[in-house]
Design an enzyme around this catalytic site. Structure first.
Site, PDB file in Angstrom:
ATOM      1  N   LYS A  89      -6.730   5.719  10.376  1.00 27.48           N
ATOM      2  CA  LYS A  89      -5.666   4.755  10.141  1.00 27.48           C
ATOM      3  C   LYS A  89      -6.005   3.966   8.864  1.00 27.48           C
ATOM      4  CE  LYS A  89      -3.083   1.017  12.002  1.00 27.48           C
ATOM      5  NZ  LYS A  89      -2.426   0.306  13.022  1.00 27.48           N
ATOM      6  N   HIS A 116       4.020   1.630   2.301  1.00 26.67           N
ATOM      7  CA  HIS A 116       5.253   0.980   1.833  1.00 26.67           C
ATOM      8  C   HIS A 116       5.887   1.801   0.702  1.00 26.67           C
ATOM      9  CE1 HIS A 116       2.597  -2.560   3.108  1.00 26.67           C
ATOM     10  NE2 HIS A 116       3.466  -2.370   4.095  1.00 26.67           N
ATOM     11  N   HIS A 173      -3.561  -2.693  16.922  1.00 31.33           N
ATOM     12  CA  HIS A 173      -4.303  -3.632  16.077  1.00 31.33           C
ATOM     13  C   HIS A 173      -5.736  -3.892  16.542  1.00 31.33           C
ATOM     14  CE1 HIS A 173      -0.112  -4.269  14.866  1.00 31.33           C
ATOM     15  NE2 HIS A 173      -0.660  -4.394  13.682  1.00 31.33           N
ATOM     16  N   CYS A 227      -4.758  -4.777  21.886  1.00 32.90           N
ATOM     17  CA  CYS A 227      -3.537  -4.089  21.429  1.00 32.90           C
ATOM     18  C   CYS A 227      -3.966  -2.739  20.863  1.00 32.90           C
ATOM     19  CB  CYS A 227      -2.847  -4.924  20.346  1.00 32.90           C
ATOM     20  SG  CYS A 227      -1.727  -3.928  19.329  1.00 32.90           S
ATOM     21  N   CYS A 251       1.034 -10.240  20.520  1.00 29.23           N
ATOM     22  CA  CYS A 251       0.165  -9.641  19.501  1.00 29.23           C
ATOM     23  C   CYS A 251       0.693 -10.060  18.138  1.00 29.23           C
ATOM     24  CB  CYS A 251       0.126  -8.119  19.608  1.00 29.23           C
ATOM     25  SG  CYS A 251      -0.748  -7.395  18.195  1.00 29.23           S
ATOM     26  N   HIS A 300       0.849  -1.194   0.000  1.00 25.93           N
ATOM     27  CA  HIS A 300       0.000   0.000   0.000  1.00 25.93           C
ATOM     28  C   HIS A 300       0.886   1.246   0.000  1.00 25.93           C
ATOM     29  CE1 HIS A 300       0.880   0.490   4.254  1.00 25.93           C
ATOM     30  NE2 HIS A 300       0.321  -0.669   4.563  1.00 25.93           N
ATOM     31  N   LYS A 349      -7.426  -2.486   6.259  1.00 26.43           N
ATOM     32  CA  LYS A 349      -8.288  -3.331   5.433  1.00 26.43           C
ATOM     33  C   LYS A 349      -9.723  -3.286   5.943  1.00 26.43           C
ATOM     34  CE  LYS A 349      -7.386  -7.587   3.009  1.00 26.43           C
ATOM     35  NZ  LYS A 349      -6.700  -8.869   3.047  1.00 26.43           N
ATOM     36  N   CYS A 354       1.448  -7.078  15.705  1.00 25.33           N
ATOM     37  CA  CYS A 354       2.753  -6.434  15.949  1.00 25.33           C
ATOM     38  C   CYS A 354       3.901  -7.427  15.778  1.00 25.33           C
ATOM     39  CB  CYS A 354       2.864  -5.892  17.365  1.00 25.33           C
ATOM     40  SG  CYS A 354       1.698  -4.638  17.848  1.00 25.33           S
TER      41      CYS A 354
END
Ligand code: ME8
Length: 476
Positions: free
Chosen positions: A295, A22, A147, A144, A127, A19, A298, A130
């Site tokens: 954030k 990156h 996440h 977490c 997690c 995405h 997905k 992570c």
């Protein structure tokens, strides 16, 4: 011999396709790599994919695929995407490469025989998002915070690395600037970590099968973060090419976002010290961005594929749009709706018009040749300094101010009027030659950011007979 410059990006998890997060880091690193090549440094630029561990294994399982086949597929997507973004990496590492395994085995065997790895039991929370052990007190409502998922309870036999033994030395290396943490300000954040309870960490997992077996206990698999960090040395031959490794290590800069600060600024230097290897010179932690205030995820369905941006705007414009959203070292927000506006304003209008006006007038009024050898009227004094400080937005701002000034020079000089008056020939030739000189200087300075655009501008001005040509950026 010219100076060397070894630059890396994080290696990205292949649990999903790439995405714009990156793309963002990789484009930034590419700008630096291209800049230093231009300055005649010997550059080695590495990016790649992080393929082992629980997260990738679970995603493969969910896709109904064998982990390796799943990694092959997604790693290929990263490779293709970086190609589509004109990333000039010299090497692409995959942690499933055999040469990487050889290096990991060599490294861990060394630490084990030195007594820096010991056996123990881990009891606590993990997690998977992570890929790290997480403490009860870090959770928010039992989840977490990054996440939003409940961690797994684990109780397993692990091997641990004696981090505690190396902490004072790592801290000193950061304090005395041997390892530079940039941008300024992040260093404090890192030094703050040393005041918390940094404990010895696991270098292996027993309950995760998708990983590199430990050389001294094959039932255990290398913990994915240890596996991943070692990419920075295996990519340049640690384990299979000593001479190459010696020539390039240590890294001149590791570039990444601040989300993975602890692994790179604490764990990584400690591991290197334990192996008797030099530490990286600079760790640059850029900001983390949200998309329209949220954030990117997905679940929210707001993930942007960089390939879609390339399809809509082209390669160079995508690179430009991503790097001009907010200052590189700071956190920021990207508004997708503003991409087209900025593209039309900065690229199609400002830059595109300037180039087409100048080429057109040289064709029309000067028979397609630049009449005089003059210097550019607008100095681009700080662009290089800004790039070296990774202040990409400032470098681009200076460049676009020059573009706007150049358009102003044209508006004020009104060359089309000068062309009608034979007495003003000298003036016409001077102004058009100055604009050509400016475009050449601009093109060289923009090359690290927009390599194709730079080539087109330089190519057009070096034609035996300069013509207006096609528009650089079509409006969208
Ligand atoms: O952490 N803003 O991989 P990863 C800015 N495999 N940068 C972003 C971003 C955002 N919203 N989202 C992602 C891992 N990035 C490990 C790394 S390295 C030895 C192992 C970029 O796929 C940024 O560079 O989660 C961030 O550090 C990285 O992607 C995390 O990629």
């Amino acid at each position: 011999m010219s100076k060397k410059f070894y630059i890396t990006t994080p290696i990205y998890y292949v649990n999903d396709k790439p995405h714009i997060g990156h793309a963002y880091t990789t484009i930034a690193a590419d700008v630096l790599a291209r800049y230093y090549r231009q300055k005649n440094y010997r550059v080695y630029f590495v990016t790649g994919t992080d393929e082992h561990g629980a997260k990738v294994a679970q995603s493969a399982n969910a896709a109904g695929m064998e982990p390796k086949a799943f990694c092959d597929q997604n790693s290929a997507l990263f490779k293709e995407t970086f190609k589509a973004l004109n990333i000039s990496n010299d090497y692409f590492i995959r942690t499933t490469d055999e040469r990487h395994r050889v290096g990991v085995v060599k490294f861990l065997s060394k630490l084990h025989s030195n007594g820096d790895i010991y056996e123990g039991t881990y009891e606590g929370l993990y997690c998977v998002g992570c890929e790290r052990f997480i403490k009860e007190k870090e959770l928010v409502d039992g989840l977490c915070p990054d996440h939003k998922k409940a961690p797994e309870k684990v109780s397993e036999r692990n091997y641990f690395f004696k981090l505690s033994k190396y902490l004072p030395a790592v801290r000193k290396l950061i304090e005395d600037g041997t390892i530079k943490i940039l941008p300024h300000g992040r260093e404090k954040e890192v030094l703050g970590l040393f005041k918390q309870d940094l404990e010895d960490f696991s270098v292996s997992r027993e309950n995760v099968q998708w990983g590199i077996p430990l050389p001294f206990d094959e039932k255990q698999k290398t913990y994915v973060w240890v596996d991943a960090l070692l990419n920075y040395i295996t990519a340049i031959g640690y384990g299979d090419n000593d001479a190459f490794f010696e020539a390039w290590w240590p890294a001149d800069v590791h570039v990444m976002a601040r989300d993975i600060l602890k692994f790179h600024c604490v764990y990584w230097p400690a591991l290197l010290l334990a192996a008797g290897l030099p530490v990286p010179k600079v760790v640059y932690l850029h900001g983390f961005f949200t998309l329209d205030g949220k954030k990117m995820s997905k679940t929210l369905g707001n993930v942007i594929d960089p390939n879609d941006l390339v399809k809509k705007f082209g390669i160079d414009a995508t690179r430009y749009l991503l790097l001009t959203q907010f200052p590189f070292g700071q956190d920021g927000d990207i508004k997708e709706s503003l991409f087209a506006e900025k593209y039309n304003a900065d690229l199609a209008n400002n830059l595109g018009n300037l180039v087409s006006r100048v080429l057109n007038m040289i064709e029309k009024y000067c028979g397609g040749t630049v009449p005089k050898d003059v210097v550019s009227p607008i100095p681009l004094a700080h662009v290089g300094d800004y790039i070296e400080l990774l202040q990409f937005d400032r470098a681009l701002k200076e460049l676009w101010e020059a573009v706007m000034k150049a358009n102003q020079i044209i508006d004020e000089a009104e060359p089309w009027k000068l062309a009608k008056d034979p007495g003003k020939r000298e003036q016409l030739e001077t102004v058009l030659s100055q604009l050509a000189a400016l475009l050449l200087e601009f093109a060289a300075a923009i090359e690290p950011f927009m390599p194709e655009t730079a080539d087109i501008i330089i190519g057009s001005l070096n034609e035996a007979r300069i013509t207006k040509g096609d528009p650089l950026f079509k409006r969208v």
